[in-house]
Write a protein that holds these residues in place. Structure first.
Motif, PDB file in Angstrom:
ATOM      1  N   ILE A 195      35.831  43.919  26.778  1.00 50.98           N
ATOM      2  CA  ILE A 195      35.581  45.002  25.814  1.00 50.98           C
ATOM      3  C   ILE A 195      35.690  44.435  24.406  1.00 50.98           C
ATOM      4  N   ARG A 196      34.601  44.608  23.654  1.00 48.33           N
ATOM      5  CA  ARG A 196      34.588  44.204  22.237  1.00 48.33           C
ATOM      6  C   ARG A 196      34.153  45.408  21.420  1.00 48.33           C
ATOM      7  N   GLY A 197      35.052  45.947  20.623  1.00 50.35           N
ATOM      8  CA  GLY A 197      34.714  47.165  19.888  1.00 50.35           C
ATOM      9  C   GLY A 197      34.330  48.250  20.871  1.00 50.35           C
ATOM     10  N   ASN A 198      33.116  48.807  20.682  1.00 49.91           N
ATOM     11  CA  ASN A 198      32.660  49.847  21.605  1.00 49.91           C
ATOM     12  C   ASN A 198      31.860  49.271  22.771  1.00 49.91           C
ATOM     13  N   ALA A 199      31.622  47.962  22.716  1.00 49.49           N
ATOM     14  CA  ALA A 199      30.786  47.355  23.760  1.00 49.49           C
ATOM     15  C   ALA A 199      31.625  47.008  24.981  1.00 49.49           C
ATOM     16  N   LYS A 200      31.095  47.359  26.122  1.00 48.41           N
ATOM     17  CA  LYS A 200      31.755  47.023  27.388  1.00 48.41           C
ATOM     18  C   LYS A 200      30.814  46.107  28.162  1.00 48.41           C
ATOM     19  N   ILE A 201      31.240  44.883  28.347  1.00 45.14           N
ATOM     20  CA  ILE A 201      30.364  43.875  28.961  1.00 45.14           C
ATOM     21  C   ILE A 201      30.799  43.642  30.396  1.00 45.14           C
ATOM     22  N   ALA A 202      29.879  43.885  31.325  1.00 48.81           N
ATOM     23  CA  ALA A 202      30.185  43.686  32.749  1.00 48.81           C
ATOM     24  C   ALA A 202      30.394  42.194  33.006  1.00 48.81           C
ATOM     25  N   ALA A 203      31.506  41.869  33.650  1.00 47.00           N
ATOM     26  CA  ALA A 203      31.842  40.449  33.867  1.00 47.00           C
ATOM     27  C   ALA A 203      31.986  40.113  35.347  1.00 47.00           C
ATOM     28  N   GLY A 204      31.472  40.973  36.205  1.00 45.17           N
ATOM     29  CA  GLY A 204      31.469  40.625  37.625  1.00 45.17           C
ATOM     30  C   GLY A 204      32.365  41.520  38.463  1.00 45.17           C
ATOM     31  N   LEU A 205      32.152  41.411  39.770  1.00 40.49           N
ATOM     32  CA  LEU A 205      32.920  42.234  40.710  1.00 40.49           C
ATOM     33  C   LEU A 205      34.133  41.472  41.220  1.00 40.49           C
ATOM     34  N   LEU A 206      35.183  42.202  41.489  1.00 42.22           N
ATOM     35  CA  LEU A 206      36.387  41.619  42.087  1.00 42.22           C
ATOM     36  C   LEU A 206      36.484  42.152  43.507  1.00 42.22           C
ATOM     37  N   ARG A 207      36.448  41.271  44.446  1.00 45.49           N
ATOM     38  CA  ARG A 207      36.516  41.700  45.848  1.00 45.49           C
ATOM     39  C   ARG A 207      37.884  41.326  46.411  1.00 45.49           C
ATOM     40  N   PRO A 208      38.792  42.279  46.469  1.00 44.58           N
ATOM     41  CA  PRO A 208      40.146  41.938  46.921  1.00 44.58           C
ATOM     42  C   PRO A 208      40.165  41.542  48.390  1.00 44.58           C
ATOM     43  N   GLY A 209      40.939  40.529  48.689  1.00 43.00           N
ATOM     44  CA  GLY A 209      41.159  40.137  50.071  1.00 43.00           C
ATOM     45  C   GLY A 209      42.397  40.835  50.597  1.00 43.00           C
ATOM     46  N   ALA A 210      42.907  40.292  51.687  1.00 46.36           N
ATOM     47  CA  ALA A 210      44.138  40.860  52.239  1.00 46.36           C
ATOM     48  C   ALA A 210      45.222  40.774  51.172  1.00 46.36           C
ATOM     49  N   GLY A 211      46.017  41.790  51.092  1.00 50.24           N
ATOM     50  CA  GLY A 211      47.054  41.813  50.070  1.00 50.24           C
ATOM     51  C   GLY A 211      46.517  42.305  48.738  1.00 50.24           C
ATOM     52  N   GLY A 212      45.224  42.654  48.718  1.00 49.52           N
ATOM     53  CA  GLY A 212      44.637  43.166  47.492  1.00 49.52           C
ATOM     54  C   GLY A 212      44.511  42.125  46.409  1.00 49.52           C
ATOM     55  N   ARG A 213      44.500  40.857  46.822  1.00 49.81           N
ATOM     56  CA  ARG A 213      44.480  39.788  45.844  1.00 49.81           C
ATOM     57  C   ARG A 213      43.039  39.351  45.555  1.00 49.81           C
ATOM     58  N   ALA A 214      42.755  39.116  44.314  1.00 49.55           N
ATOM     59  CA  ALA A 214      41.423  38.623  43.948  1.00 49.55           C
ATOM     60  C   ALA A 214      41.551  37.703  42.747  1.00 49.55           C
ATOM     61  N   ILE A 215      40.646  36.757  42.678  1.00 52.37           N
ATOM     62  CA  ILE A 215      40.654  35.819  41.551  1.00 52.37           C
ATOM     63  C   ILE A 215      39.201  35.594  41.164  1.00 52.37           C
ATOM     64  N   ALA A 216      38.939  35.572  39.879  1.00 49.39           N
ATOM     65  CA  ALA A 216      37.548  35.436  39.442  1.00 49.39           C
ATOM     66  C   ALA A 216      37.491  34.633  38.159  1.00 49.39           C
ATOM     67  N   GLN A 217      36.402  33.926  38.018  1.00 48.93           N
ATOM     68  CA  GLN A 217      36.184  33.160  36.789  1.00 48.93           C
ATOM     69  C   GLN A 217      35.096  33.874  35.986  1.00 48.93           C
ATOM     70  N   VAL A 218      35.350  34.046  34.713  1.00 51.23           N
ATOM     71  CA  VAL A 218      34.390  34.741  33.852  1.00 51.23           C
ATOM     72  C   VAL A 218      33.298  33.761  33.440  1.00 51.23           C
ATOM     73  N   ASP A 219      32.077  34.227  33.472  1.00 51.31           N
ATOM     74  CA  ASP A 219      30.954  33.399  33.021  1.00 51.31           C
ATOM     75  C   ASP A 219      31.211  32.974  31.573  1.00 51.31           C
ATOM     76  N   PRO A 220      31.225  31.653  31.298  1.00 53.05           N
ATOM     77  CA  PRO A 220      31.532  31.188  29.935  1.00 53.05           C
ATOM     78  C   PRO A 220      30.613  31.784  28.874  1.00 53.05           C
ATOM     79  N   ARG A 221      29.388  32.126  29.273  1.00 48.37           N
ATOM     80  CA  ARG A 221      28.447  32.666  28.281  1.00 48.37           C
ATOM     81  C   ARG A 221      28.936  33.994  27.714  1.00 48.37           C
TER      82      ARG A 221
END
Lengths: 270, 191
Positions: free
Chosen positions: A208-234
């Motif tokens: 989130i930058r100011g009023n802009a909300k930029i989609a950065a990908g989906l988080l798919r939780p595994g067992a334990g509800g754990r998820a890890i994701a890398q944000v696109d550098p762009r």
């Protein structure tokens, strides 16, 4: 990075002797669309050469119990399919605790799950489900080990900032998370836990930058509800976001958030 | 020969992929001694090295389908995983502090029991690699060994040796290039 530059780095890459940002740059080059001029074969040669160094180590005889420990940790379902033996509850509990004990070595996050597992074991006595849950969690941890290593490397950088993510004030959810942000290296990773998978819905990450909300990908939780994701550098090129959020969206997510905020964290201006 | 009746490595992996634990056991019998020794050399404590070996073979169990023969034989793959896991552990605990603390500890503790005698081929490989390493200029050999066995990054090596980072990078590259040539000349197989 050019192919020639990559091939100069390939030796240190194979030795795992690059700094995290160099490694990330090398991986970006390697995963970029070609044409590449011998990058893969250079890396193959570097890996083979590095691996040959292991020949200098005098083998050490493993204790017999070591294989037994490994065998115990192989998928419980496989063992169950081969044997009709009914394991006593104490044995299952011991195996569940063993799995959890091993898992705890993977990090603080699993330490939480062990405590939770122990509490649930004590309360419900449902050892079989706990055994499965621990095994699933361990599997999920292994599968995300590359991302974990990247996160660990990012965390080690002195210029990396940690942004805690938590439920909005009015929510009482157990989910928690952290964002690791390094604008110098244009790297960001998000780690979350206790996200409950929802049928027909996906968790989506937002910058989130100011009023802009930029989609950065989906988080798919595994067992334990754990998820890890890398944000696109762009997505980090415009600079620091004001906040990072996770929302619960209809399956597949979207370009603008429609669902409730599940986790949010403000990025300080420093 | 590595064993009296060696089963083709691809067959072993096929068995692992089919979730036949006897395939994993065969790979374990073939590689565990070296994986343990390598982890021990990096981590210096037996209990941690054994945990790394466990993690390594569980990873082989789960990722058998990802094996890439272009990067060497199964032994190489297993040892690469073992080294990575050992280094992960080392870095997680803070390499610098750890190495200060154990600087005076010998490479292997008295509790270690070495395999009485290696298969001849392994001994030959070891002799060839050691011979190739000895042919490297000492400063190149030093940085290669620090990177491989101690899991140090080039920057950490520069801090340790006091040499400029650029010099360390050049030494790593030249050392590995020369080592690769020497190993080819020595006929060290990829596994």
């Amino acid at each position: 990075m050019t192919c020639a530059e990559f091939q100069e780095l390939a030796w240190a890459y194979a030795l795992d002797a690059l700094e995290p940002q160099e490694r990330a740059a090398a991986e970006r080059h390697l995963s970029s669309e070609g044409p590449h001029q011998g990058c893969e074969s250079a890396l193959d040669e570097a890996y083979r050469t590095a691996a040959a160094l292991s020949a200098t180590v005098q083998p050490t005889r493993p204790d017999r119990r070591l294989w037994q420990s490994i065998e115990r940790r192989l998928q419980p379902a496989q063992r169950g399919a081969r044997s009709n033996r009914q394991w006593p509850a104490w044995a299952i509990a011991a195996a569940a605790l063993l799995l959890c004990s091993v898992a705890i070595l993977r990090g603080l996050a699993l330490r939480e799950s062990l405590a939770k597992a122990n509490r649930q074991l004590a309360q419900a006595g449902n050892v079989q489900s706990e055994l499965k849950r621990c095994a699933d969690e361990l599997n999920a941890m292994r599968q995300s080990s590359d991302l974990q290593r990247s996160a660990l490397a990012l965390l080690e950088l002195p210029t990396t900032r940690l942004v805690p993510l938590g439920p909005p004030a009015q929510a009482a959810a157990a989910s928690r998370g952290s964002a690791l942000l390094n604008l110098d290296q244009r790297m960001a990773m998000v780690l979350v836990s206790a996200l409950e998978p929802q049928v027909g819905k996906d968790y989506e990450l937002w910058l989130i930058r100011g009023n802009a909300k930029i989609a950065a990908g989906l988080l798919r939780p595994g067992a334990g509800g754990r998820a890890i994701a890398q944000v696109d550098p762009r997505l980090l090129t415009p600079g620091q976001p004001d906040a990072i959020a996770v929302t619960l969206e209809p399956a597949g997510g979207g370009e603008q958030p429609r669902g409730p905020i599940v986790l949010v964290g403000t990025v300080s201006k420093t | 020969m590595r064993s009296p009746n060696p089963e083709p490595p691809s067959d072993l992996l096929d068995r692992v992929i089919r979730r036949d634990s006897s395939g994993l056991k065969a790979i374990y019998d073939r590689c565990a001694g070296r994986a343990l020794a390598l982890a021990l050399r990096i981590l210096r404590t037996r209990s941690e090295a054994e945990e790394v070996v466990q993690e390594t073979f569980l990873e082989v169990w789960k990722r058998a389908h990802e094996y890439n023969p272009r990067r060497g034989g199964i032994d190489v793959w297993v040892l690469t995983i073992a080294r990575s896991r050992a280094i992960d552990r080392l870095r997680a605990e803070g390499a610098a502090a750890r190495f200060k603390a154990i600087a005076t500890v010998a490479d292997s503790g008295p509790e270690l029991s070495l395999v009485p005698r290696d298969p001849a081929e392994q001994q030959q490989d070891r002799a060839r690699v050691e011979s190739a390493l000895k042919q490297l200029p000492p400063e190149q050999r030093q940085v290669v060994e620090m990177a491989y066995y101690e899991g140090l990054s080039q920057r950490e090596i520069a801090l340790r040796t006091g040499d400029p980072l650029g010099t360390v990078k050049t030494r790593v590259r030249l050392g590995m290039e020369k080592l690769s040539r020497l190993l080819r000349d020595e006929g060290v197989p990829p596994s």
